[in-house]
Design an enzyme around this catalytic site. Structure first.
Site, short mmCIF file in Angstrom:
data_model
loop_
_atom_site.label_atom_id
_atom_site.label_comp_id
_atom_site.label_asym_id
_atom_site.label_seq_id
_atom_site.Cartn_x
_atom_site.Cartn_y
_atom_site.Cartn_z
N HIS A 30 -9.71 1.24 4.74
CA HIS A 30 -8.45 1.44 5.46
C HIS A 30 -8.71 2.40 6.63
O HIS A 30 -9.49 3.35 6.49
CB HIS A 30 -7.39 2.02 4.51
CG HIS A 30 -6.02 1.99 5.10
ND1 HIS A 30 -5.62 2.91 6.04
CD2 HIS A 30 -4.98 1.14 4.93
CE1 HIS A 30 -4.37 2.63 6.40
NE2 HIS A 30 -3.96 1.55 5.74
N GLY A 55 2.22 2.36 10.76
CA GLY A 55 3.19 3.45 10.62
C GLY A 55 3.88 3.84 11.90
O GLY A 55 4.54 4.89 11.97
N GLU A 93 -5.69 -4.87 10.55
CA GLU A 93 -4.67 -3.85 10.76
C GLU A 93 -4.96 -3.09 12.06
O GLU A 93 -5.75 -2.14 12.05
CB GLU A 93 -4.69 -2.85 9.60
CG GLU A 93 -4.33 -3.45 8.26
CD GLU A 93 -3.70 -2.41 7.35
OE1 GLU A 93 -2.57 -2.65 6.90
OE2 GLU A 93 -4.31 -1.35 7.10
N ASN A 147 0.86 -1.18 0.00
CA ASN A 147 0.00 0.00 0.00
C ASN A 147 0.91 1.24 0.00
O ASN A 147 1.49 1.58 1.02
CB ASN A 147 -0.89 -0.03 1.25
CG ASN A 147 -1.73 1.22 1.40
OD1 ASN A 147 -1.79 2.05 0.50
ND2 ASN A 147 -2.37 1.38 2.55
N GLU A 178 -7.10 4.79 7.75
CA GLU A 178 -6.85 6.19 7.44
C GLU A 178 -8.07 6.80 6.74
O GLU A 178 -8.41 7.97 6.95
CB GLU A 178 -5.58 6.32 6.58
CG GLU A 178 -4.33 6.12 7.44
CD GLU A 178 -3.12 5.58 6.71
OE1 GLU A 178 -3.07 5.63 5.46
OE2 GLU A 178 -2.20 5.10 7.40
N LYS A 190 0.12 4.28 -0.35
CA LYS A 190 -0.52 5.48 0.22
C LYS A 190 -0.28 6.69 -0.70
O LYS A 190 -0.17 6.51 -1.90
CB LYS A 190 -0.03 5.71 1.65
CG LYS A 190 -0.18 4.43 2.49
CD LYS A 190 -0.05 4.67 3.95
CE LYS A 190 -0.17 3.33 4.68
NZ LYS A 190 -0.25 3.45 6.11
N SER A 193 3.09 -1.99 10.29
CA SER A 193 4.54 -2.00 10.50
C SER A 193 5.20 -3.34 10.17
O SER A 193 6.15 -3.74 10.85
CB SER A 193 4.89 -1.57 11.93
OG SER A 193 4.47 -0.25 12.15
P1 PGA Z 1 2.58 0.38 7.64
O1 PGA Z 1 1.15 0.57 6.93
O2 PGA Z 1 3.15 -0.94 7.13
O3 PGA Z 1 3.40 1.55 7.24
O4 PGA Z 1 2.32 0.30 9.11
C1 PGA Z 1 0.26 -0.49 6.74
C2 PGA Z 1 -1.01 0.02 6.10
O5 PGA Z 1 -1.48 1.09 6.49
O6 PGA Z 1 -1.59 -0.63 5.21
#
Ligand code: PGA
Length: 259
Positions: A102, A180, A174, A12, A104, A14, A220
């Site tokens: 997601h 992140g 997640e 992903n 976010e 982003k 992460s």
């Molecule tokens: P990350 O993001 O691996 O940077 O924690 C995962 C995601 O949001 O899909």
């Protein structure tokens, strides 16, 4: 039922990488991954919308086995939705998998379970695979509400979806506090939640759907944490954010996950 689930490792990206950068990234990734890896795993990348056409051309011209994905779409096919992207447009660009729900998008853009459910149906209707994200916040985890939150999102997100379609889907667990932040759920904790997700799918949609739905862990994921996570019986892949921006790291993760 034998375990027939092929691992899916998804990057992903982003809101990172313009279409020139994305092309370089894709080409490096394709070069780093040996051809036989695709017999043991599926690999998808989810760039920003503006990169998709460029990457589609490169994937097609070079006959890459990497699957093209998107990060989001609207549930309607056409209309007065300024700034939104139709699932039909994505399908036309050979997009195979679309992330929806997601955290976010849920937190920053106010997506509700109902909106996620509408997107899941729209993505399936246009012959693409939804990667439906679910996960709890740190406060919810500390209050012992992880399962209630996650399973509620699963049940609401899959409302009215047909059994066979649920079996073809991907659910990404997640934990929001792990995204992140450099913090990863322990493999045991992640396995426990993923097993509960599978049990909830089985209870609502039957044993076949429960056995074939793929459940990813995300939050992460790094090369160093992949092996232990992927060794868990109910974790069928990873949704990788930060580490997927570096083709060296992402290809390492894919190689470990493919086994
Ligand atoms: P990350 O993001 O691996 O940077 O924690 C995962 C995601 O949001 O899909």
């Amino acid at each position: 039922m034998p375990d027939v689930r092929t691992p899916l490792i998804s990057g992903n990206w982003k809101m990172n990488l313009d279409h020139f950068e994305a092309l370089r990234n894709l080409q490096k990734l394709a070069w780093l991954l040996p051809k036989d890896i695709y017999q043991r795993s599926d690999v998808s990348i989810h760039p920003p919308f503006t990169d998709i056409r460029t990457l589609q051309t490169s994937i097609e011209a070079d006959r890459m086995d990497i699957l093209l994905g998107a990060q989001h779409c609207h549930h309607e096919v056409t209309g007065a939705f300024t700034g939104e992207v139709s699932p039909v447009f994505l399908q036309k660009l050979d997009v195979k998998l679309v992330i929806c729900g997601h955290s976010e998008r849920r937190d920053i853009f106010g997506e509700t379970d109902e909106m996620v459910n509408a997107k899941v149906k729209a993505i399936l209707k246009h012959n693409m695979t939804p990667i439906m994200c679910v996960g709890e916040s740190l406060a919810e985890r500390e209050a012992g509400e992880t399962e209630a939150k996650v399973l509620g999102q699963v049940v609401n997100g899959l409302q009215g979806v047909k059994k066979a379609e649920v079996g073809s889907m991907v659910i990404a667990y997640e934990p929001i506090w792990a995204i992140g932040t450099g913090k990863t759920a322990t493999a045991d904790d992640a396995q426990q939640v993923c097993a509960s997700i599978r049990a909830a799918v089985t209870a609502s949609f039957g044993a076949d759907a429960g056995a074939s739905v793929r459940i990813q862990y995300g939050g992460s994921v790094k090369p160093g944490t992949t092996e232990e996570l992927m060794a868990q019986p109910d974790i069928d892949g990873a949704l990788v954010g930060g580490a997927s921006l570096d083709p060296d790291d992402f290809s390492q993760i894919v190689k470990i996950a493919a086994g």
